[in-house]
Design a protein around this motif. Structure first.
Motif, PDB file in Angstrom:
ATOM      1  N   GLN A  57      50.109  40.944  37.839  1.00  0.00           N
ATOM      2  CA  GLN A  57      48.701  40.639  38.154  1.00  0.00           C
ATOM      3  C   GLN A  57      47.953  42.003  38.413  1.00  0.00           C
ATOM      4  O   GLN A  57      47.592  42.513  39.377  1.00  0.00           O
ATOM      5  N   TRP A  58      48.082  42.985  37.274  1.00  0.00           N
ATOM      6  CA  TRP A  58      47.742  44.187  37.373  1.00  0.00           C
ATOM      7  C   TRP A  58      46.003  44.298  37.634  1.00  0.00           C
ATOM      8  O   TRP A  58      45.617  45.234  38.388  1.00  0.00           O
ATOM      9  N   LEU A  59      45.235  43.454  37.253  1.00  0.00           N
ATOM     10  CA  LEU A  59      44.008  43.489  37.313  1.00  0.00           C
ATOM     11  C   LEU A  59      43.548  43.113  38.978  1.00  0.00           C
ATOM     12  O   LEU A  59      42.776  43.703  39.627  1.00  0.00           O
ATOM     13  N   VAL A  60      44.295  42.198  39.521  1.00  0.00           N
ATOM     14  CA  VAL A  60      44.173  41.872  41.135  1.00  0.00           C
ATOM     15  C   VAL A  60      44.545  43.140  41.988  1.00  0.00           C
ATOM     16  O   VAL A  60      43.903  43.339  42.853  1.00  0.00           O
ATOM     17  N   LEU A  61      45.786  43.747  41.386  1.00  0.00           N
ATOM     18  CA  LEU A  61      45.995  44.965  42.150  1.00  0.00           C
ATOM     19  C   LEU A  61      44.907  46.159  42.163  1.00  0.00           C
ATOM     20  O   LEU A  61      44.718  46.721  43.135  1.00  0.00           O
ATOM     21  N   LEU A  62      44.576  46.364  40.844  1.00  0.00           N
ATOM     22  CA  LEU A  62      43.451  47.380  40.857  1.00  0.00           C
ATOM     23  C   LEU A  62      42.286  47.047  41.475  1.00  0.00           C
ATOM     24  O   LEU A  62      41.655  47.619  42.270  1.00  0.00           O
ATOM     25  N   LEU A  63      41.951  45.675  41.700  1.00  0.00           N
ATOM     26  CA  LEU A  63      40.629  45.451  42.484  1.00  0.00           C
ATOM     27  C   LEU A  63      41.047  45.552  44.068  1.00  0.00           C
ATOM     28  O   LEU A  63      39.923  45.762  44.529  1.00  0.00           O
ATOM     29  N   ARG A  64      42.084  45.194  44.519  1.00  0.00           N
ATOM     30  CA  ARG A  64      42.481  45.182  45.873  1.00  0.00           C
ATOM     31  C   ARG A  64      42.582  46.541  46.329  1.00  0.00           C
ATOM     32  O   ARG A  64      42.125  47.150  47.257  1.00  0.00           O
ATOM     33  N   TRP A 500      35.050  42.540  46.775  1.00  0.00           N
ATOM     34  CA  TRP A 500      35.922  41.600  47.202  1.00  0.00           C
ATOM     35  C   TRP A 500      35.756  40.333  46.352  1.00  0.00           C
ATOM     36  O   TRP A 500      36.641  39.338  46.384  1.00  0.00           O
ATOM     37  N   LEU A 501      34.498  39.968  46.433  1.00  0.00           N
ATOM     38  CA  LEU A 501      34.104  38.728  45.597  1.00  0.00           C
ATOM     39  C   LEU A 501      34.477  38.507  44.249  1.00  0.00           C
ATOM     40  O   LEU A 501      35.437  37.306  43.662  1.00  0.00           O
ATOM     41  N   LEU A 502      34.561  39.602  43.557  1.00  0.00           N
ATOM     42  CA  LEU A 502      35.111  39.505  42.266  1.00  0.00           C
ATOM     43  C   LEU A 502      36.669  39.589  42.246  1.00  0.00           C
ATOM     44  O   LEU A 502      37.392  38.768  41.555  1.00  0.00           O
ATOM     45  N   GLU A 503      37.522  40.190  43.135  1.00  0.00           N
ATOM     46  CA  GLU A 503      38.926  39.955  43.482  1.00  0.00           C
ATOM     47  C   GLU A 503      39.182  38.759  43.693  1.00  0.00           C
ATOM     48  O   GLU A 503      40.111  38.108  43.468  1.00  0.00           O
ATOM     49  N   ARG A 504      38.495  37.913  44.647  1.00  0.00           N
ATOM     50  CA  ARG A 504      38.548  36.362  45.085  1.00  0.00           C
ATOM     51  C   ARG A 504      38.906  35.623  43.712  1.00  0.00           C
ATOM     52  O   ARG A 504      39.446  34.656  43.501  1.00  0.00           O
TER      53      ARG A 504
END
Length: 517
Positions: A57-64, A500-504
């Motif tokens: 889940q690379w996209l979630v990792l980068l967002l966080r 944070w909203l985008l990551e959720r």
């Protein structure tokens, strides 16, 4: 320019980037159950997956990670500093210098400043801009009158207040009459250069008196850049009204005019068109002294005789150790004695008498100086009479310690001068000063100051124009006071909230998709 108020705190907060990485390594999603024919190899495959941990889940990792980085940046206190616009300077030129040939000596310097962005202005009311056409064609610029008087010190002070913080270059003439009042303490941003005007020379009529029934005595002065010379000339009195007087070199035509009341005038046929009254009475002066003021009387007699050379009327001077008779008609009475002036003579001030009284014994020992104007010589004062002056008295000469040296109290058409010191060498240095007649002349003939000032061409020394600046040891700020600083923390927190909203949202969509094993 981006800077951080607490960079060390921000760097420590960046260590929080290991948190989302650790979460992704250990927080693995449950796999989907797939029925198979044999479970013989499942235990071996499970052990291999545990040994081969890898990020998902690379996209979630980068967002966080980006969210943690934004919060760490907010902890560091980022500030965006906007340096102020470049400080363009101002160049001021006095009107008399602008219309003279002396401006050519600084034209190259002023052109260099203009190329650097300095604005060229005239040192006059409202500081008007000097156009490029006017600057290039100065010979066609209107010339101010030769007797025009400016107030350079107050104008430059006003310019420094109108353009605070900007470099200011001032170019003026060094003519003495343009520097009036007290010398101001200007900021260090002001640079002043005074230039002498070439060939400055004026001649004017100072006064006129009737020396005989058929002759006039004319008093005229000539001022150069070094000194002022006064001369006298006797001419025949015209028998008819309105006739021109014989020409005097350097003076405009003069016309004799007589009015119905018997008062005669000399009309100056020039642009100023002044009228100088013809005085018919001599200046009558009596110097009374007691035994203790005999030396003072000698100095006063010499000073008055020297001052008479600059007086229009003839001087009638009497020096005696006895008071004048009350029937004596006097213009001035110098009372050089410790005894008070008789009340009968004090009452004569209502009819125009001027009284002068010296300091009384014993006086108070002091060590101070005084000067009539800041640019003139300092005169030593060793003793002062502390007799209080009247509340309505005006201070004419003031000591450096703030004590009055000479005061004047108006009384009717006359007045009372109190000299709180004496001409005795034990009291002051005035007796040895060649300037004493010049100090007495404006008092004997008050109108001479008004007539003299517009024509004075003497030059002031450059060291007397600018007050010395004390050295400053205060450190200069890294940023000018007007530099704008924008706090970036609210913007980083807003960006972190959006991230944070985008990551959720991305994490929710990812969790809804089952993972096959």
């Amino acid at each position: 320019m981006l800077t951080f108020l607490a960079p060390s705190s921000g760097l420590l907060a960046l260590l929080g980037l290991v948190v989302p990485v650790a979460i992704h390594l250990w927080n693995r999603r449950p796999a989907r159950t797939v029925p198979v024919g044999s479970i013989r190899w499942l235990a071996v495959a499970a052990n291999r997956r545990m040994r081969n941990l890898k990020l998902e889940q690379w996209l979630v990792l980068l967002l966080r990670a980006g969210l943690v980085a934004l919060l760490a940046g907010a902890v560091g206190g980022p500030v965006w500093r906007q340096p102020p616009p470049p400080r363009l300077g101002q160049v001021f030129i006095s009107p008399d210098l602008l219309a003279s040939e002396s401006v050519e000596a600084v034209r190259a310097t002023i052109d260099s400043l203009r190329r650097r962005g300095f604005a060229l202005r005239q040192l006059s009311r409202n500081f008007p801009r000097i156009s490029d056409t006017t600057w290039q064609q100065l010979r066609t610029a209107p010339r101010p009158p030769a007797t025009a008087t400016y107030d350079f010190w107050s104008r430059v002070q006003q310019a420094a207040d109108s353009f605070p913080g900007q470099p200011i270059r001032v170019y003026t003439s060094a003519t003495l009459r343009h520097f009036r009042g007290n010398r101001p303490a200007l900021p260090t941003t002001v640079s002043w250069q005074a230039l002498p005007l070439p060939g400055a020379r004026t001649t004017w009529l100072t006064g006129a008196s009737l020396s005989a029934p058929d002759s006039l005595r004319l008093l005229f002065s000539q001022s150069t850049t070094e000194a002022v010379l006064t001369s006298r000339r006797t001419v025949a009195r015209p028998q008819q009204n309105g006739l021109l007087l014989p020409r005097i070199a350097g003076l405009p035509p003069l016309r004799y005019q007589s009015e119905a009341g018997g008062q005669a005038f000399i009309q100056v046929l020039d642009t100023d068109s002044n009228r100088v009254p013809v005085q018919t009475q001599p200046l009558r002066v009596w110097v009374y002294h007691d035994a203790g003021h005999a030396l003072d009387a000698r100095y006063m007699r010499a000073a008055l005789r020297a001052a008479a050379l600059g007086l229009a009327p003839r001087l009638e001077l009497a020096v005696a150790s006895t008071p004048p008779a009350l029937t004596k008609e006097l213009d001035w009475l110098y009372w050089l004695a410790d005894t008070p002036v008789p009340a009968a003579w004090q009452q004569r001030t209502a009819r125009g008498l001027m009284l002068w009284q010296d300091g009384r014994q014993p006086g108070t020992s002091v060590a101070t100086t005084f000067a009539v104007t800041p640019q003139e010589e300092q005169y030593r004062i060793s003793r002062l009479d502390t007799t209080l002056s009247h509340n309505s008295a005006t201070v004419v000469w003031l000591a450096a310690t703030g004590q009055p040296v000479l005061t004047h109290q108006q009384a009717g058409r006359g007045g009372f001068y109190r000299f709180h010191s004496r001409l005795h060498p034990a009291w002051s240095s005035l007796a040895d000063s060649p300037d004493l007649p010049l100090l007495l002349l404006p008092l004997l003939q008050p109108d001479s100051t008004h007539t003299f000032s517009p024509h004075d061409q003497r030059q002031l020394a450059p060291a007397q124009i600018l007050a010395p600046q004390p050295p400053s040891s205060a450190p200069q700020p890294a940023w000018p006071a007007r530099a704008s600083a924008i706090d970036m923390r609210p913007w980083l927190l807003l960006a972190a909230a959006l991230l944070w909203l985008l990551e959720r949202w991305v994490a929710g969509r990812t969790a809804a998709k089952p993972r096959a094993v």
